[in-house]
Design a protein around this motif. Structure first.
Motif, PDB file in Angstrom:
ATOM      1  N   LEU A  33       0.834  -1.201   0.000  1.00 53.25           N
ATOM      2  CA  LEU A  33       0.000   0.000   0.000  1.00 53.25           C
ATOM      3  C   LEU A  33       0.870   1.253   0.000  1.00 53.25           C
ATOM      4  CD1 LEU A  33      -2.978   0.924   0.118  1.00 53.25           C
ATOM      5  CD2 LEU A  33      -2.702   1.056   2.596  1.00 53.25           C
ATOM      6  N   GLY A  34       1.942   1.236   0.788  1.00 50.27           N
ATOM      7  CA  GLY A  34       2.877   2.359   0.809  1.00 50.27           C
ATOM      8  C   GLY A  34       3.533   2.569  -0.539  1.00 50.27           C
ATOM      9  N   GLU A  35       3.900   1.467  -1.199  1.00 50.23           N
ATOM     10  CA  GLU A  35       4.497   1.568  -2.540  1.00 50.23           C
ATOM     11  C   GLU A  35       3.487   2.108  -3.540  1.00 50.23           C
ATOM     12  OE1 GLU A  35       5.935  -2.398  -3.209  1.00 50.23           O
ATOM     13  OE2 GLU A  35       7.671  -2.114  -1.879  1.00 50.23           O
ATOM     14  N   TRP A  36       2.240   1.678  -3.436  1.00 51.13           N
ATOM     15  CA  TRP A  36       1.180   2.178  -4.321  1.00 51.13           C
ATOM     16  C   TRP A  36       1.018   3.690  -4.156  1.00 51.13           C
ATOM     17  CZ3 TRP A  36      -3.396   4.372  -2.467  1.00 51.13           C
ATOM     18  CH2 TRP A  36      -4.373   4.633  -3.427  1.00 51.13           C
ATOM     19  N   ALA A  37       0.948   4.138  -2.900  1.00 53.48           N
ATOM     20  CA  ALA A  37       0.777   5.568  -2.632  1.00 53.48           C
ATOM     21  C   ALA A  37       1.993   6.363  -3.094  1.00 53.48           C
ATOM     22  CB  ALA A  37       0.538   5.793  -1.139  1.00 53.48           C
ATOM     23  N   ALA A  38       3.181   5.809  -2.914  1.00 45.68           N
ATOM     24  CA  ALA A  38       4.410   6.499  -3.322  1.00 45.68           C
ATOM     25  C   ALA A  38       4.442   6.707  -4.832  1.00 45.68           C
ATOM     26  CB  ALA A  38       5.632   5.707  -2.868  1.00 45.68           C
ATOM     27  N   VAL A  39       3.974   5.725  -5.577  1.00 45.86           N
ATOM     28  CA  VAL A  39       3.902   5.874  -7.036  1.00 45.86           C
ATOM     29  C   VAL A  39       2.930   6.985  -7.396  1.00 45.86           C
ATOM     30  CG1 VAL A  39       3.131   4.744  -9.166  1.00 45.86           C
ATOM     31  CG2 VAL A  39       4.615   3.516  -7.567  1.00 45.86           C
ATOM     32  N   LYS A  40       1.783   7.016  -6.732  1.00 45.39           N
ATOM     33  CA  LYS A  40       0.793   8.069  -6.986  1.00 45.39           C
ATOM     34  C   LYS A  40       1.357   9.459  -6.670  1.00 45.39           C
ATOM     35  CE  LYS A  40      -3.056   5.604  -7.680  1.00 45.39           C
ATOM     36  NZ  LYS A  40      -3.694   5.568  -8.972  1.00 45.39           N
ATOM     37  N   MET A  41       2.225   9.529  -5.630  1.00 49.19           N
ATOM     38  CA  MET A  41       2.800  10.819  -5.232  1.00 49.19           C
ATOM     39  C   MET A  41       4.063  11.166  -6.022  1.00 49.19           C
ATOM     40  SD  MET A  41       2.187  10.932  -1.099  1.00 49.19           S
ATOM     41  CE  MET A  41       2.907   9.361  -0.699  1.00 49.19           C
ATOM     42  N   GLY A  42       4.518  10.243  -6.866  1.00 49.85           N
ATOM     43  CA  GLY A  42       5.688  10.517  -7.702  1.00 49.85           C
ATOM     44  C   GLY A  42       7.010  10.510  -6.946  1.00 49.85           C
ATOM     45  N   ASP A  49      10.839   3.423  -0.961  1.00 48.48           N
ATOM     46  CA  ASP A  49      11.212   2.417   0.027  1.00 48.48           C
ATOM     47  C   ASP A  49      11.026   2.949   1.444  1.00 48.48           C
ATOM     48  OD1 ASP A  49      12.300  -0.194   0.717  1.00 48.48           O
ATOM     49  OD2 ASP A  49      14.087   0.914   1.366  1.00 48.48           O
ATOM     50  N   ALA A  50      11.484   4.163   1.680  1.00 46.84           N
ATOM     51  CA  ALA A  50      11.353   4.774   3.006  1.00 46.84           C
ATOM     52  C   ALA A  50       9.882   5.002   3.354  1.00 46.84           C
ATOM     53  CB  ALA A  50      12.122   6.087   3.060  1.00 46.84           C
ATOM     54  N   TYR A  51       9.103   5.429   2.387  1.00 49.66           N
ATOM     55  CA  TYR A  51       7.688   5.684   2.647  1.00 49.66           C
ATOM     56  C   TYR A  51       6.947   4.384   2.945  1.00 49.66           C
ATOM     57  CZ  TYR A  51       3.035   7.597   2.423  1.00 49.66           C
ATOM     58  OH  TYR A  51       1.758   7.970   2.760  1.00 49.66           O
ATOM     59  N   ALA A  52       7.243   3.329   2.209  1.00 53.70           N
ATOM     60  CA  ALA A  52       6.597   2.038   2.447  1.00 53.70           C
ATOM     61  C   ALA A  52       6.905   1.543   3.860  1.00 53.70           C
ATOM     62  CB  ALA A  52       7.053   1.014   1.410  1.00 53.70           C
ATOM     63  N   LEU A  72      -2.194   7.691   5.022  1.00 52.89           N
ATOM     64  CA  LEU A  72      -2.185   7.776   3.566  1.00 52.89           C
ATOM     65  C   LEU A  72      -3.062   8.906   3.046  1.00 52.89           C
ATOM     66  CD1 LEU A  72      -0.770   4.971   3.790  1.00 52.89           C
ATOM     67  CD2 LEU A  72      -1.835   4.495   1.619  1.00 52.89           C
ATOM     68  N   VAL A  73      -4.246   9.059   3.606  1.00 58.64           N
ATOM     69  CA  VAL A  73      -5.124  10.150   3.165  1.00 58.64           C
ATOM     70  C   VAL A  73      -4.446  11.489   3.404  1.00 58.64           C
ATOM     71  CG1 VAL A  73      -7.303  11.340   3.613  1.00 58.64           C
ATOM     72  CG2 VAL A  73      -7.278   8.858   3.395  1.00 58.64           C
ATOM     73  N   GLY A  74      -3.856  11.650   4.580  1.00 57.73           N
ATOM     74  CA  GLY A  74      -3.174  12.909   4.896  1.00 57.73           C
ATOM     75  C   GLY A  74      -1.986  13.178   3.999  1.00 57.73           C
ATOM     76  N   ASP A  75      -1.140  12.165   3.807  1.00 52.68           N
ATOM     77  CA  ASP A  75       0.056  12.342   2.983  1.00 52.68           C
ATOM     78  C   ASP A  75      -0.289  12.583   1.518  1.00 52.68           C
ATOM     79  OD1 ASP A  75       1.538  11.945   5.267  1.00 52.68           O
ATOM     80  OD2 ASP A  75       2.160   9.900   4.746  1.00 52.68           O
ATOM     81  N   MET A  76      -1.253  11.819   1.016  1.00 52.93           N
ATOM     82  CA  MET A  76      -1.610  11.972  -0.396  1.00 52.93           C
ATOM     83  C   MET A  76      -2.325  13.301  -0.646  1.00 52.93           C
ATOM     84  SD  MET A  76      -2.591   8.041  -1.312  1.00 52.93           S
ATOM     85  CE  MET A  76      -2.620   8.228  -3.096  1.00 52.93           C
ATOM     86  N   THR A  77      -3.160  13.720   0.281  1.00 52.54           N
ATOM     87  CA  THR A  77      -3.817  15.017   0.150  1.00 52.54           C
ATOM     88  C   THR A  77      -2.788  16.137   0.179  1.00 52.54           C
ATOM     89  OG1 THR A  77      -5.819  14.143   1.178  1.00 52.54           O
ATOM     90  CG2 THR A  77      -5.584  16.531   1.121  1.00 52.54           C
ATOM     91  N   SER A  78      -1.808  16.029   1.066  1.00 49.48           N
ATOM     92  CA  SER A  78      -0.732  17.027   1.141  1.00 49.48           C
ATOM     93  C   SER A  78       0.088  17.079  -0.144  1.00 49.48           C
ATOM     94  CB  SER A  78       0.201  16.721   2.310  1.00 49.48           C
ATOM     95  OG  SER A  78      -0.482  16.835   3.524  1.00 49.48           O
ATOM     96  N   ALA A  79       0.183  15.923  -0.817  1.00 45.36           N
ATOM     97  CA  ALA A  79       0.947  15.864  -2.070  1.00 45.36           C
ATOM     98  C   ALA A  79       0.111  16.303  -3.274  1.00 45.36           C
ATOM     99  CB  ALA A  79       1.474  14.445  -2.296  1.00 45.36           C
TER     100      ALA A  79
END
Length: 107
Positions: A33-42, A49-52, A72-79
């Motif tokens: 899930l962390g890797e998925w979100a990291a890809v979405k955030m670029g 790796d660190a984010y996951a 994830l909601v907070g981090d992705m919204t911030s991004a």
């Protein structure tokens, strides 16, 4: 009485093994899930790796999935990613299936 004791130990061992497997699947799911979100955030591969790892650690804050979803909601919204809790829950379910499949195939 030893037969009963042996059965009791066997059930305790089975329960412990099941709990360990569930923990590993959940940790793998959170990493995916962390890797998925990291890809979405670029994020870069190193940042991914660190984010996951940070997502896996976030799951230890409280029982259940709410801590991971909140992160994830907070981090992705911030991004600047337009996502809501339902979107993260859907991704969480997808990653859970993948994680479980990975453990089944490994055995």
């Amino acid at each position: 009485m030893t037969t009963f004791d042996d059965r009791e130990r066997a059930f305790e061992n089975m329960f412990a093994n099941d709990q360990e497997l569930q923990f590993r699947i959940q940790a793998r799911r959170n990493r995916l899930l962390g890797e998925w979100a990291a890809v979405k955030m670029g994020l870069t591969p190193e940042e991914t790796d660190a984010y996951a790892k940070a997502v896996v650690q976030a799951d230890f804050e409280e029982a259940g999935d709410e801590d991971v979803i909140r992160k994830l909601v907070g981090d992705m919204t911030s991004a600047g990613i337009d996502i809501d809790e339902a979107g993260v829950r859907a991704a969480l379910d997808e990653q859970a299936v993948i994680a479980r499949r990975m453990f089944i195939e490994a055995q």
